[in-house]
Write a protein that holds these residues in place. Sequence first.
Motif, mmCIF file in Angstrom:
data_model
loop_
_atom_site.group_PDB
_atom_site.id
_atom_site.type_symbol
_atom_site.label_atom_id
_atom_site.label_comp_id
_atom_site.label_asym_id
_atom_site.label_seq_id
_atom_site.Cartn_x
_atom_site.Cartn_y
_atom_site.Cartn_z
ATOM 1 N N TYR A 31 0.820 -1.210 0.000
ATOM 2 C CA TYR A 31 0.000 0.000 0.000
ATOM 3 C C TYR A 31 0.853 1.259 0.000
ATOM 4 C CZ TYR A 31 -4.186 -2.773 0.843
ATOM 5 O OH TYR A 31 -5.230 -3.660 0.731
ATOM 6 N N TYR A 32 2.045 1.129 0.626
ATOM 7 C CA TYR A 32 2.932 2.291 0.663
ATOM 8 C C TYR A 32 3.409 2.639 -0.750
ATOM 9 C CZ TYR A 32 6.687 5.382 2.230
ATOM 10 O OH TYR A 32 7.502 6.483 2.421
ATOM 11 N N LYS A 33 3.748 1.610 -1.514
ATOM 12 C CA LYS A 33 4.178 1.841 -2.889
ATOM 13 C C LYS A 33 3.040 2.452 -3.720
ATOM 14 C CE LYS A 33 7.603 -1.885 -3.050
ATOM 15 N NZ LYS A 33 7.962 -3.192 -3.684
ATOM 16 N N ALA A 38 0.573 7.135 -6.260
ATOM 17 C CA ALA A 38 -0.650 7.936 -6.398
ATOM 18 C C ALA A 38 -0.489 9.329 -5.776
ATOM 19 C CB ALA A 38 -1.813 7.211 -5.739
ATOM 20 N N GLY A 39 0.624 9.520 -5.050
ATOM 21 C CA GLY A 39 0.820 10.826 -4.405
ATOM 22 C C GLY A 39 -0.123 11.047 -3.232
ATOM 23 N N ASP A 40 -0.539 9.950 -2.613
ATOM 24 C CA ASP A 40 -1.472 10.036 -1.477
ATOM 25 C C ASP A 40 -0.665 10.233 -0.202
ATOM 26 O OD1 ASP A 40 -3.417 9.808 0.427
ATOM 27 O OD2 ASP A 40 -4.218 7.892 -0.284
ATOM 28 N N TYR A 41 -0.359 11.492 0.111
ATOM 29 C CA TYR A 41 0.516 11.804 1.247
ATOM 30 C C TYR A 41 -0.107 11.446 2.601
ATOM 31 C CZ TYR A 41 3.083 14.341 -2.339
ATOM 32 O OH TYR A 41 3.777 14.652 -3.471
ATOM 33 N N THR A 45 1.732 9.047 5.169
ATOM 34 C CA THR A 45 2.011 9.424 6.557
ATOM 35 C C THR A 45 1.482 8.385 7.526
ATOM 36 O OG1 THR A 45 1.910 11.780 5.967
ATOM 37 C CG2 THR A 45 1.686 11.211 8.297
ATOM 38 N N GLU A 46 0.251 7.888 7.258
ATOM 39 C CA GLU A 46 -0.336 6.888 8.142
ATOM 40 C C GLU A 46 0.490 5.594 8.145
ATOM 41 O OE1 GLU A 46 -4.276 6.377 6.751
ATOM 42 O OE2 GLU A 46 -5.002 8.294 7.565
#
Length: 238
Positions: A31-33, A38-41, A45-46
């Motif tokens: 999910y981190y990748k 996707a640029g989902d900051y 962070t989570e």
Amino acid sequence: MDEGMLEEEDGERGEAGAKRMWESVETLTKYYKEAVLAGDYQTITEIETVLLRLETEKNKLEERLSTLTEEITSGKEKFIRLQADFDNFRRRSEKERLSVRSNAQGEVIESLLPMVDNFERAKQQIKPETDKEKQIDTSYQGIYKQFVEIMRSLRVAVVATVGKPFDPSLHEAIAREESEEFKEGIIIQEFRRAFLLGDQLLRPAMVKVSSGPGRKIDKTATQISLEQPAAAAGMDEH
């Protein structure tokens, strides 16, 4: 991966399923990748927060594992020492038990040794002549033979004396005598037998020890010694 997907998965798997998902390093890495691409900051962070928490827990677990390993090693060493102490205690106990038994047995046998002396003395002194006396002597010697066999079965042995070197740990010298047959320090006569119970001396032997051959008189020296006064007397006469 957007927030809607996360909320949908949370709804399907429930709170417990979501917790397991977030604590799964493999899933978090996936999910981190996706979040990075996707640029989902917010998701990044989570996930980083969760990864940081997992790293902290991992370090704690490693410390705990190290502590437990040390405790196990220490416990194992203590167990080995206790086992060794127990084995030593068991051997000492067995040795003491055998020692006590041997001492008690030795005391009983030692109290019977005067009877052996009497049998031996009678054997040497009694000279049966009539048939009745020979019959009694045969019966008497039979009893003594049985007694000797019992003593032998108890590991009682006679200590050799005559012709052997004097040993103060086995023999007690009560006399010394010059001897042409035996060298100095050799036992020439036994007055009382010595007995061993295994390696334990029950009593020492009473013996006479040779002091070696006596001094031989030099006849030539004796003759000169006898002649000298006569020669001196002759000189006085002149």
